[in-house]
Design an enzyme around this catalytic site. Structure first.
Site, PDB file in Angstrom:
ATOM      1  N   HIS A   1     -47.650  33.191  33.229  1.00  0.00           N
ATOM      2  CA  HIS A   1     -48.160  33.200  34.612  1.00  0.00           C
ATOM      3  C   HIS A   1     -47.135  33.802  35.565  1.00  0.00           C
ATOM      4  O   HIS A   1     -47.094  33.451  36.744  1.00  0.00           O
ATOM      5  CB  HIS A   1     -48.527  31.774  35.052  1.00  0.00           C
ATOM      6  CG  HIS A   1     -49.735  31.233  34.328  1.00  0.00           C
ATOM      7  ND1 HIS A   1     -49.940  29.880  34.115  1.00  0.00           N
ATOM      8  CD2 HIS A   1     -50.759  31.863  33.713  1.00  0.00           C
ATOM      9  CE1 HIS A   1     -51.068  29.715  33.438  1.00  0.00           C
ATOM     10  NE2 HIS A   1     -51.581  30.896  33.181  1.00  0.00           N
TER      11      HIS A   1
ATOM     12  N   CYS B   1     -43.445  43.083  47.767  1.00  0.00           N
ATOM     13  CA  CYS B   1     -44.048  43.413  49.068  1.00  0.00           C
ATOM     14  C   CYS B   1     -45.477  43.924  48.869  1.00  0.00           C
ATOM     15  O   CYS B   1     -45.712  44.788  48.013  1.00  0.00           O
ATOM     16  CB  CYS B   1     -43.206  44.504  49.754  1.00  0.00           C
ATOM     17  SG  CYS B   1     -43.985  45.117  51.264  1.00  0.00           S
TER      18      CYS B   1
HETATM   19  N1  APR Z   1     -43.434  15.509  28.995  1.00  0.00           N
HETATM   20  C1  APR Z   1     -44.478  16.188  28.463  1.00  0.00           C
HETATM   21  N2  APR Z   1     -45.682  16.321  29.065  1.00  0.00           N
HETATM   22  C2  APR Z   1     -45.826  15.725  30.271  1.00  0.00           C
HETATM   23  C3  APR Z   1     -44.787  14.998  30.905  1.00  0.00           C
HETATM   24  C4  APR Z   1     -43.549  14.901  30.208  1.00  0.00           C
HETATM   25  N3  APR Z   1     -42.511  14.219  30.713  1.00  0.00           N
HETATM   26  N4  APR Z   1     -45.265  14.535  32.095  1.00  0.00           N
HETATM   27  C5  APR Z   1     -46.541  14.967  32.199  1.00  0.00           C
HETATM   28  N5  APR Z   1     -46.880  15.667  31.101  1.00  0.00           N
HETATM   29  C6  APR Z   1     -48.152  16.335  30.791  1.00  0.00           C
HETATM   30  C7  APR Z   1     -49.367  15.769  31.488  1.00  0.00           C
HETATM   31  O1  APR Z   1     -49.909  14.679  30.731  1.00  0.00           O
HETATM   32  C8  APR Z   1     -50.303  16.987  31.473  1.00  0.00           C
HETATM   33  O2  APR Z   1     -51.080  17.012  30.287  1.00  0.00           O
HETATM   34  O3  APR Z   1     -48.049  17.669  31.226  1.00  0.00           O
HETATM   35  C9  APR Z   1     -49.346  18.174  31.488  1.00  0.00           C
HETATM   36  C10 APR Z   1     -49.309  18.905  32.812  1.00  0.00           C
HETATM   37  O4  APR Z   1     -50.571  19.501  32.994  1.00  0.00           O
HETATM   38  P1  APR Z   1     -50.782  20.512  34.225  1.00  0.00           P
HETATM   39  O5  APR Z   1     -50.167  19.932  35.444  1.00  0.00           O
HETATM   40  O6  APR Z   1     -52.239  20.874  34.226  1.00  0.00           O
HETATM   41  O7  APR Z   1     -49.887  21.758  33.844  1.00  0.00           O
HETATM   42  P2  APR Z   1     -50.285  23.035  32.987  1.00  0.00           P
HETATM   43  O8  APR Z   1     -51.035  22.630  31.774  1.00  0.00           O
HETATM   44  O9  APR Z   1     -49.033  23.798  32.792  1.00  0.00           O
HETATM   45  O10 APR Z   1     -51.245  23.844  33.997  1.00  0.00           O
HETATM   46  C11 APR Z   1     -51.648  25.129  33.576  1.00  0.00           C
HETATM   47  O11 APR Z   1     -52.621  25.549  35.740  1.00  0.00           O
HETATM   48  O12 APR Z   1     -52.525  25.387  38.029  1.00  0.00           O
HETATM   49  C12 APR Z   1     -52.309  26.225  36.960  1.00  0.00           C
HETATM   50  O13 APR Z   1     -50.859  28.042  36.957  1.00  0.00           O
HETATM   51  C13 APR Z   1     -50.878  26.652  36.896  1.00  0.00           C
HETATM   52  O14 APR Z   1     -49.570  27.137  34.919  1.00  0.00           O
HETATM   53  C14 APR Z   1     -50.424  26.181  35.537  1.00  0.00           C
HETATM   54  C15 APR Z   1     -51.716  26.028  34.768  1.00  0.00           C
END
Ligand code: APR
Length: 251
Positions: free
Chosen positions: A120, A128
């Site tokens: 991403h 710019c």
């Molecule tokens: N260790 C491992 N996993 C964890 C921890 C931890 N300490 N704390 C939270 N999590 C998990 C949560 O349970 C969840 O499943 O990490 C995950 C985070 O999920 P998201 O916030 O949805 O992140 P992500 O999967 O990277 O989102 C994908 O969505 O908004 C877009 O571009 C943004 O790259 C992002 C994409």
């Protein structure tokens, strides 16, 4: 009955071309909030209002104020945690080849992994909208909102907004390494956003063992993950590395 973490250590100690797919969860223990689940950014603000390219082009000042400025403050001080360090150790043991990350925080590179695919994009650079000049985020003057380039054009982060394509080379290489790996560590992702969430399916389809590290179950856990390790990356990874080191170098 073998402990899942011992089983994962068995698999990884024999792996020759493991790949990691990481999400916001691996950076939670570095102080960066996730997007979904407990403390998630999208629990407070609607991503379609601040993280969609149309929202940014329509009102860059609001997106800078609501999303980007806070991100810069958090990312300026964030440092790798034991979850990131565990992936560097796996690379140095000759087990892990590539990290595919959905994160834009640059912490895998800061920790020392040498092959990181930024699915991403990244937040370290701004471009710019008018002249396309690149400027390091750390050098952006935030006293004016939205920040502007020396040519007067508005600056945007080199991250992929919703509504934008994944960088072509990142997508193609991620598909390629996912198809070629013998094990995939899926760490800290809710596996809800495509096409990143397809990488574990490609890996599994090509015979890889899927090891998932997450304190919560995800859509992958019951159907795709062979070895779900329930817990935080910062505590699971050091235990996993310890178990792998107990097995000594693989032949
Ligand atoms: N260790 C491992 N996993 C964890 C921890 C931890 N300490 N704390 C939270 N999590 C998990 C949560 O349970 C969840 O499943 O990490 C995950 C985070 O999920 P998201 O916030 O949805 O992140 P992500 O999967 O990277 O989102 C994908 O969505 O908004 C877009 O571009 C943004 O790259 C992002 C994409």
């Amino acid at each position: 009955m073998i402990e899942p973490i011992e089983h994962a250590a068995d698999i990884l100690s024999k792996a020759k071309s493991a790949v990691a797919l990481t999400g916001a969860g691996i950076s939670v223990e570095s102080g960066i909030p996730p997007f979904r689940g407990k403390g998630g950014l999208w629990e407070k603000i609607d991503p379609m209002k601040v993280a969609h390219i149309d929202a940014f082009l329509d009102d860059p000042e609001t997106v800078w104020k609501l999303l980007i400025k806070d991100m810069k403050t958090v990312l300026d001080t964030a440092r790798p945690n034991p979850g990131h360090i565990g992936l560097v150790d796996l690379e140095r043991l000759g087990i892990l080849k590539t990290v595919i990350t959905q994160n834009v925080d640059g912490l895998h590179q800061m920790a020392g992994n040498s092959d990181v695919i930024e699915f991403h994009g990244n937040f370290a650079w701004q471009s710019c909208l008018d002249c396309n000049q690149s400027i390091k985020t750390s050098q952006v003057d935030l006293t004016q909102m939205p920040p502007r380039c020396s040519c007067g054009g508005i600056l945007r982060p080199d991250c992929v907004f919703f509504g934008e394509m994944i960088p072509h080379d990142a997508l193609i290489r991620s598909q390629r390494v996912s198809a070629a790996c013998d094990a995939m560590l899926v760490i800290g992702t809710s596996a809800l956003v495509q096409p990143a969430a397809t990488m574990p399916l490609i890996a599994k389809d090509n015979g890889a063992v899927i090891i998932e590290i997450n304190p919560e179950p995800t859509p992958l856990t019951s159907r795709i993950s062979d070895l779900p390790l329930l817990g935080g990356a910062g505590s699971i990874m050091p235990r996993l590395l310890k178990a792998i080191r107990r097995r000594g170098p693989s032949t």
